[in-house]
Design an enzyme around this catalytic site. Structure first.
Site, PDB file in Angstrom:
ATOM      1  N   ASP A  15       0.854  -1.181   0.000  1.00 58.12           N
ATOM      2  CA  ASP A  15       0.000   0.000   0.000  1.00 58.12           C
ATOM      3  C   ASP A  15       0.895   1.237   0.000  1.00 58.12           C
ATOM      4  O   ASP A  15       2.058   1.188   0.403  1.00 58.12           O
ATOM      5  CB  ASP A  15      -0.930  -0.026   1.227  1.00 58.12           C
ATOM      6  CG  ASP A  15      -2.117   0.908   1.037  1.00 58.12           C
ATOM      7  OD1 ASP A  15      -2.264   1.469  -0.070  1.00 58.12           O
ATOM      8  OD2 ASP A  15      -2.894   1.080   1.985  1.00 58.12           O
ATOM      9  N   GLY A  69       0.484   4.219   1.554  1.00 60.59           N
ATOM     10  CA  GLY A  69       0.676   4.996   2.763  1.00 60.59           C
ATOM     11  C   GLY A  69      -0.264   6.176   2.864  1.00 60.59           C
ATOM     12  O   GLY A  69      -0.230   6.914   3.839  1.00 60.59           O
ATOM     13  N   GLN A  96     -11.751   6.613  -5.377  1.00 58.54           N
ATOM     14  CA  GLN A  96     -12.286   7.186  -4.130  1.00 58.54           C
ATOM     15  C   GLN A  96     -13.707   7.680  -4.381  1.00 58.54           C
ATOM     16  O   GLN A  96     -14.374   7.146  -5.255  1.00 58.54           O
ATOM     17  CB  GLN A  96     -11.358   8.320  -3.641  1.00 58.54           C
ATOM     18  CG  GLN A  96     -10.040   7.820  -3.079  1.00 58.54           C
ATOM     19  CD  GLN A  96     -10.189   7.172  -1.706  1.00 58.54           C
ATOM     20  OE1 GLN A  96     -11.222   7.278  -1.060  1.00 58.54           O
ATOM     21  NE2 GLN A  96      -9.150   6.477  -1.253  1.00 58.54           N
ATOM     22  N   ASP A 128      -8.441  -6.859   2.277  1.00 56.86           N
ATOM     23  CA  ASP A 128      -7.418  -6.843   3.332  1.00 56.86           C
ATOM     24  C   ASP A 128      -8.025  -6.157   4.538  1.00 56.86           C
ATOM     25  O   ASP A 128      -8.905  -5.304   4.377  1.00 56.86           O
ATOM     26  CB  ASP A 128      -6.173  -6.039   2.905  1.00 56.86           C
ATOM     27  CG  ASP A 128      -6.399  -4.550   3.087  1.00 56.86           C
ATOM     28  OD1 ASP A 128      -7.100  -3.949   2.239  1.00 56.86           O
ATOM     29  OD2 ASP A 128      -5.923  -3.979   4.091  1.00 56.86           O
ATOM     30  N   CYS A 134     -13.409 -26.292  13.930  1.00 53.17           N
ATOM     31  CA  CYS A 134     -12.192 -25.688  13.377  1.00 53.17           C
ATOM     32  C   CYS A 134     -10.986 -26.589  13.619  1.00 53.17           C
ATOM     33  O   CYS A 134     -10.708 -26.969  14.758  1.00 53.17           O
ATOM     34  CB  CYS A 134     -11.949 -24.321  14.014  1.00 53.17           C
ATOM     35  SG  CYS A 134     -10.450 -23.528  13.416  1.00 53.17           S
ATOM     36  N   CYS A 169      -7.830 -25.764  13.295  1.00 52.38           N
ATOM     37  CA  CYS A 169      -6.575 -25.018  13.455  1.00 52.38           C
ATOM     38  C   CYS A 169      -5.828 -25.498  14.705  1.00 52.38           C
ATOM     39  O   CYS A 169      -6.411 -26.141  15.582  1.00 52.38           O
ATOM     40  CB  CYS A 169      -6.830 -23.513  13.494  1.00 52.38           C
ATOM     41  SG  CYS A 169      -7.224 -22.841  15.113  1.00 52.38           S
ATOM     42  N   CYS A 187      -7.417 -24.506  18.063  1.00 54.65           N
ATOM     43  CA  CYS A 187      -8.636 -25.257  18.418  1.00 54.65           C
ATOM     44  C   CYS A 187      -8.329 -26.729  18.699  1.00 54.65           C
ATOM     45  O   CYS A 187      -8.992 -27.350  19.525  1.00 54.65           O
ATOM     46  CB  CYS A 187      -9.680 -25.119  17.311  1.00 54.65           C
ATOM     47  SG  CYS A 187     -10.344 -23.446  17.221  1.00 54.65           S
ATOM     48  N   HIS A 206      -6.100 -18.397  15.160  1.00 54.99           N
ATOM     49  CA  HIS A 206      -7.443 -18.944  14.907  1.00 54.99           C
ATOM     50  C   HIS A 206      -8.246 -18.027  13.982  1.00 54.99           C
ATOM     51  O   HIS A 206      -8.849 -18.496  13.011  1.00 54.99           O
ATOM     52  CB  HIS A 206      -8.228 -19.159  16.206  1.00 54.99           C
ATOM     53  CG  HIS A 206      -9.690 -19.375  15.931  1.00 54.99           C
ATOM     54  ND1 HIS A 206     -10.194 -20.587  15.490  1.00 54.99           N
ATOM     55  CD2 HIS A 206     -10.744 -18.505  15.942  1.00 54.99           C
ATOM     56  CE1 HIS A 206     -11.494 -20.462  15.264  1.00 54.99           C
ATOM     57  NE2 HIS A 206     -11.854 -19.215  15.530  1.00 54.99           N
TER      58      HIS A 206
END
Ligand SMILES: [Zn+2]
Length: 383
Positions: A90, A92, A195, A272, A310, A312, A315, A341
């Protein structure tokens, strides 16, 4: 570079592949945020193990520290942080106007104090492209001027028009530098950012302008900053109607499970957000039955995992009771378990979404997921 493979027949969801110099990224996808080349509480290699194919960091902050020249000397950003998958950078714009160190903005660029050296700096669209050449990022984001969410109409119009002029300059400088072989990554892509605040008309105009500059992909910027959900969806939909469907479309800053599902249905390919890790640090954990607030006393003796379905590591290994305790006793250790998680939950959701688009049942998945996630008795405000 970008190929669409499947289009959902009921919604506007689509699945494809974004080819980068560091491998393919299956779309739609979610990028964890590693602003300073480090995600909070999770290592780059762990992000990969949690199902991440791309991350986003901040070009300007890495220029400020340790310096983009140093990263170039060390072999580029992928080698520096040992992350051999896609890296978006990105510009900034977001940090520059929000940090306390901001001095001023003009059509030329942004003036502010470097947060590490406190020296005055002037960042221009051209400079941001040069930083990206040094980093060797896979996708450079154009420098934009993100207006404050509750800014006046005049302020939003001025920021949008400035974003357009900076987009032209980024496009030109990126072409020039690439033609000179200046980039560590000669397959580096450049995305433009549209924008327009919450005005439908301005959103449409901005999308049309950014669309005309032949970027490799398009981002919808300036949302998820305090406007209502309806305003956010309407602004995104207005731009999606105009942005070239043959190019990837990135909704910046969005990352709650429910928003991801809804915005994929509108035709977004890329997301994101700090949302999953920021909420993990506050003790808010995603489950298929809605988020839970692990700081509550009722979890003190709860021997279930965060989410029973889950797989993971968190978990598989730990109970809610133990994690509730660690969050109070050793919070930095808890941040790691809980962030892992939440990131796994999101990456697994995105993987299910991609599969459902390919196999033609995305709309059913959407209804089922949102039905469960949003209708369960919520102990906390829905993310
Ligand atoms: Zn889990």
């Amino acid at each position: 570079m970008f190929a669409l493979h499947n289009q959902d027949s009921v919604t506007s969801a689509r699945a494809g592949t974004l080819q980068t110099a560091h491998g393919p990224v299956q779309t739609p996808f979610f990028m964890p945020v590693a602003t300073k080349a480090s995600a909070k509480s999770i290592s780059p290699q762990e992000l990969i193990r949690l199902g991440t194919e791309a991350i986003i960091l901040n070009a300007y902050l890495l220029h400020a520290m340790p310096g983009s020249g140093i990263i170039r000397e060390l072999g580029g950003i992928h080698q520096f942080m040992n992350f051999e998958k896609a890296i978006f950078a990105d510009s900034g714009g977001f940090q520059m106007i929000r940090e306390k160190l901001f001095i001023g903005i003009s059509d030329k660029g942004v003036r502010f104090h470097n947060p590490f050296t406190l020296q005055r700096e002037h960042i221009t669209p051209e400079k941001v492209m040069q930083i990206n050449m040094d980093l060797g990022s896979d996708v450079a984001m154009a420098l934009d001027h993100m207006p404050p969410a509750k800014g006046s109409d005049d302020m939003i119009l001025a920021a949008t028009l400035r974003t357009h002029q900076w987009a032209i300059r980024c496009r030109k400088e990126h072409d020039r530098l690439k033609s000179e072989g200046a980039s560590l990554n000669n397959k580096q892509l450049l995305f433009g950012i549209a924008q327009g605040g919450t005005s439908k008309q301005l959103r449409e105009k901005s999308a049309a302008f950014i669309n005309s500059l032949d970027f490799d992909g398009h981002a919808i910027g300036g949302l998820a900053t305090g406007e209502s959900k309806e305003e956010m969806y309407d602004a995104a939909i207005a731009q999606l109607a105009i942005l070239d469907p043959a190019k990837p479309r990135y909704l910046m800053g969005v990352g709650s499970p429910a928003d991801l599902v809804k915005c994929v249905a509108y035709g977004i390919d890329c997301f994101d957000s700090v949302f999953p890790t920021q909420h993990a640090r506050r003790g808010t954990l995603f489950t298929l039955n809605g988020p839970i607030d692990l700081t509550k006393g009722k979890f003190q003796k709860d021997t279930r995992p965060i989410d029973e379905s889950c797989p993971c590591e968190t978990c598989k290994s730990y109970t809610r009771a133990y994690l509730h305790h660690v969050l109070k006793a050793e919070k930095y250790t808890a941040f790691h378990y809980l962030s892992c998680h939440n990131i796994y939950f999101i990456q697994d959701l995105m993987s299910e979404i991609r599969k459902s688009i390919a196999d033609g049942y995305f709309n059913e998945l959407k209804k089922e997921f949102l039905g469960k996630y949003q209708s369960a008795k919520q102990p906390i405000k829905l993310p």
